[in-house]
Design a protein around this motif. Structure first.
Motif, PDB file in Angstrom:
ATOM      1  N   GLN A  92       0.829  -1.209   0.000  1.00  0.00           N
ATOM      2  CA  GLN A  92       0.000   0.000   0.000  1.00  0.00           C
ATOM      3  C   GLN A  92       0.861   1.257   0.000  1.00  0.00           C
ATOM      4  O   GLN A  92       0.563   2.239  -0.686  1.00  0.00           O
ATOM      5  N   THR A  93       1.937   1.239   0.758  1.00  0.00           N
ATOM      6  CA  THR A  93       2.860   2.383   0.777  1.00  0.00           C
ATOM      7  C   THR A  93       3.451   2.612  -0.609  1.00  0.00           C
ATOM      8  O   THR A  93       3.529   3.750  -1.086  1.00  0.00           O
ATOM      9  N   ILE A  94       3.849   1.549  -1.262  1.00  0.00           N
ATOM     10  CA  ILE A  94       4.421   1.647  -2.604  1.00  0.00           C
ATOM     11  C   ILE A  94       3.399   2.202  -3.585  1.00  0.00           C
ATOM     12  O   ILE A  94       3.681   3.116  -4.356  1.00  0.00           O
ATOM     13  N   LEU A  95       2.185   1.669  -3.531  1.00  0.00           N
ATOM     14  CA  LEU A  95       1.156   2.073  -4.486  1.00  0.00           C
ATOM     15  C   LEU A  95       0.729   3.525  -4.317  1.00  0.00           C
ATOM     16  O   LEU A  95       0.218   4.140  -5.255  1.00  0.00           O
ATOM     17  N   GLN A  96       0.954   4.088  -3.151  1.00  0.00           N
ATOM     18  CA  GLN A  96       0.545   5.471  -2.887  1.00  0.00           C
ATOM     19  C   GLN A  96       1.613   6.504  -3.267  1.00  0.00           C
ATOM     20  O   GLN A  96       1.350   7.702  -3.190  1.00  0.00           O
ATOM     21  N   GLN A  97       2.774   6.067  -3.684  1.00  0.00           N
ATOM     22  CA  GLN A  97       3.840   7.006  -4.025  1.00  0.00           C
ATOM     23  C   GLN A  97       3.523   7.702  -5.344  1.00  0.00           C
ATOM     24  O   GLN A  97       3.267   7.050  -6.353  1.00  0.00           O
ATOM     25  N   LYS A  99       5.333   9.181  -7.545  1.00  0.00           N
ATOM     26  CA  LYS A  99       6.206   8.829  -8.674  1.00  0.00           C
ATOM     27  C   LYS A  99       5.920   7.430  -9.226  1.00  0.00           C
ATOM     28  O   LYS A  99       6.439   7.072 -10.282  1.00  0.00           O
ATOM     29  N   LEU A 100       5.129   6.658  -8.519  1.00  0.00           N
ATOM     30  CA  LEU A 100       4.839   5.296  -8.954  1.00  0.00           C
ATOM     31  C   LEU A 100       3.392   5.119  -9.415  1.00  0.00           C
ATOM     32  O   LEU A 100       2.968   4.001  -9.690  1.00  0.00           O
ATOM     33  N   LEU A 101       2.648   6.218  -9.513  1.00  0.00           N
ATOM     34  CA  LEU A 101       1.250   6.135  -9.926  1.00  0.00           C
ATOM     35  C   LEU A 101       1.151   5.598 -11.346  1.00  0.00           C
ATOM     36  O   LEU A 101       1.968   5.934 -12.207  1.00  0.00           O
ATOM     37  N   ASP A 102       0.196   4.771 -11.583  1.00  0.00           N
ATOM     38  CA  ASP A 102      -0.146   4.235 -12.905  1.00  0.00           C
ATOM     39  C   ASP A 102       0.843   3.234 -13.478  1.00  0.00           C
ATOM     40  O   ASP A 102       0.626   2.734 -14.578  1.00  0.00           O
ATOM     41  N   ILE A 103       1.945   2.962 -12.811  1.00  0.00           N
ATOM     42  CA  ILE A 103       2.872   1.991 -13.394  1.00  0.00           C
ATOM     43  C   ILE A 103       2.439   0.578 -12.989  1.00  0.00           C
ATOM     44  O   ILE A 103       1.875   0.373 -11.914  1.00  0.00           O
ATOM     45  N   PRO A 104       2.671  -0.383 -13.861  1.00  0.00           N
ATOM     46  CA  PRO A 104       2.210  -1.749 -13.577  1.00  0.00           C
ATOM     47  C   PRO A 104       3.034  -2.397 -12.467  1.00  0.00           C
ATOM     48  O   PRO A 104       4.175  -2.013 -12.211  1.00  0.00           O
ATOM     49  N   ILE A 105       2.416  -3.383 -11.855  1.00  0.00           N
ATOM     50  CA  ILE A 105       3.100  -4.117 -10.792  1.00  0.00           C
ATOM     51  C   ILE A 105       2.907  -5.614 -11.005  1.00  0.00           C
ATOM     52  O   ILE A 105       1.821  -6.078 -11.326  1.00  0.00           O
ATOM     53  N   VAL A 106       3.996  -6.328 -10.868  1.00  0.00           N
ATOM     54  CA  VAL A 106       3.989  -7.792 -10.890  1.00  0.00           C
ATOM     55  C   VAL A 106       4.239  -8.245  -9.463  1.00  0.00           C
ATOM     56  O   VAL A 106       5.228  -7.842  -8.847  1.00  0.00           O
ATOM     57  N   ILE A 107       3.345  -9.042  -8.952  1.00  0.00           N
ATOM     58  CA  ILE A 107       3.548  -9.614  -7.624  1.00  0.00           C
ATOM     59  C   ILE A 107       3.966 -11.069  -7.842  1.00  0.00           C
ATOM     60  O   ILE A 107       3.225 -11.857  -8.420  1.00  0.00           O
ATOM     61  N   LEU A 108       5.199 -11.359  -7.447  1.00  0.00           N
ATOM     62  CA  LEU A 108       5.700 -12.723  -7.561  1.00  0.00           C
ATOM     63  C   LEU A 108       5.426 -13.448  -6.248  1.00  0.00           C
ATOM     64  O   LEU A 108       5.961 -13.073  -5.206  1.00  0.00           O
ATOM     65  N   ALA A 109       4.567 -14.441  -6.319  1.00  0.00           N
ATOM     66  CA  ALA A 109       4.260 -15.284  -5.167  1.00  0.00           C
ATOM     67  C   ALA A 109       5.383 -16.316  -5.076  1.00  0.00           C
ATOM     68  O   ALA A 109       5.295 -17.408  -5.636  1.00  0.00           O
ATOM     69  N   ASN A 110       6.454 -15.927  -4.398  1.00  0.00           N
ATOM     70  CA  ASN A 110       7.682 -16.713  -4.361  1.00  0.00           C
ATOM     71  C   ASN A 110       7.527 -17.970  -3.508  1.00  0.00           C
ATOM     72  O   ASN A 110       6.659 -18.054  -2.649  1.00  0.00           O
ATOM     73  N   LYS A 111       8.413 -18.892  -3.741  1.00  0.00           N
ATOM     74  CA  LYS A 111       8.518 -20.170  -3.025  1.00  0.00           C
ATOM     75  C   LYS A 111       7.369 -21.114  -3.374  1.00  0.00           C
ATOM     76  O   LYS A 111       6.875 -21.848  -2.521  1.00  0.00           O
ATOM     77  N   ASN A 112       6.957 -21.109  -4.651  1.00  0.00           N
ATOM     78  CA  ASN A 112       5.917 -22.048  -5.065  1.00  0.00           C
ATOM     79  C   ASN A 112       6.392 -23.490  -4.997  1.00  0.00           C
ATOM     80  O   ASN A 112       5.599 -24.420  -5.093  1.00  0.00           O
ATOM     81  N   ASP A 113       7.690 -23.676  -4.789  1.00  0.00           N
ATOM     82  CA  ASP A 113       8.263 -25.016  -4.641  1.00  0.00           C
ATOM     83  C   ASP A 113       8.155 -25.522  -3.201  1.00  0.00           C
ATOM     84  O   ASP A 113       8.480 -26.673  -2.919  1.00  0.00           O
ATOM     85  N   ASN A 114       7.652 -24.690  -2.294  1.00  0.00           N
ATOM     86  CA  ASN A 114       7.477 -25.047  -0.887  1.00  0.00           C
ATOM     87  C   ASN A 114       6.067 -25.618  -0.688  1.00  0.00           C
ATOM     88  O   ASN A 114       5.087 -25.030  -1.150  1.00  0.00           O
ATOM     89  N   ILE A 115       5.959 -26.723   0.002  1.00  0.00           N
ATOM     90  CA  ILE A 115       4.643 -27.359   0.182  1.00  0.00           C
ATOM     91  C   ILE A 115       3.676 -26.483   0.989  1.00  0.00           C
ATOM     92  O   ILE A 115       2.471 -26.688   0.931  1.00  0.00           O
TER      93      ILE A 115
END
Length: 166
Positions: A92-97, A99-115
């Motif tokens: 939320q802090t990032i999205l409210q900046q 200088k970062l308005l309107d730019i796309p964001i990729v959220i990587l759900a890391n550790k998909n190899d973990n059960i």
């Protein structure tokens, strides 16, 4: 593992060409690298070391930087649900900046190899991503360790940059 290392490892499949070594590390632990991805030069910046100690370093970098930002890759440990609330607040802090308005964001759900990793839809819900309406975004199941999902994340940002250019 460092997200930049994972992105740069795409060169093994001839998808990315590093043009600068990864050794450029600023004070406060920000890691920089430049590379060529398809026909666009990318300047990569890994700020995860700053975020663990103080969000203020990150905010100072974003607000005082003369660089233009075209995309964000936000990596979250999808196997540690205890960190989801902190990640939500940081996102939320990032999205409210400004200088970062309107730019796309990729959220990587890391550790998909973990059960113990959660599903993308569960992570999306925990981060209230359905409320993001001011930019393009995606969540990709990934593993920084194996490289799963990294190419898809970079492609998402690349495709957005191509749309903006044309």
């Amino acid at each position: 593992a460092c997200i930049i290392n994972s992105i740069l490892s795409l060169h093994r499949n001839n998808k990315i060409i590093p043009v600068e070594s990864l050794s450029a590390i600023s004070n406060c632990g920000i890691i920089y690298s430049n590379c060529l991805y398809k026909d666009i030069k990318l300047s990569l910046c890994d700020m995860s070391n700053c975020l663990s100690s103080s969000n203020q370093l990150f905010l100072n970098y974003i607000n005082e930087s003369s660089r233009t930002h075209h995309g964000i890759i936000f990596v979250i440990d999808s196997s540690d649900r205890r960190k989801f609330e902190k990640s939500y607040l940081l996102l939320q802090t990032i999205l409210q900046q400004e200088k970062l308005l309107d730019i796309p964001i990729v959220i990587l759900a890391n550790k998909n190899d973990n059960i113990h990793s959660c599903q993308v839809k569960d992570l999306s819900s925990a981060l209230n991503l359905h409320n993001i309406r001011d930019r393009q975004w995606t969540v990709i199941s990934s593993s920084i360790k194996t490289g799963d999902g990294i190419s898809e994340g970079v492609d998402f940002l690349y495709n957005h940059m191509i749309e903006v250019i044309h």
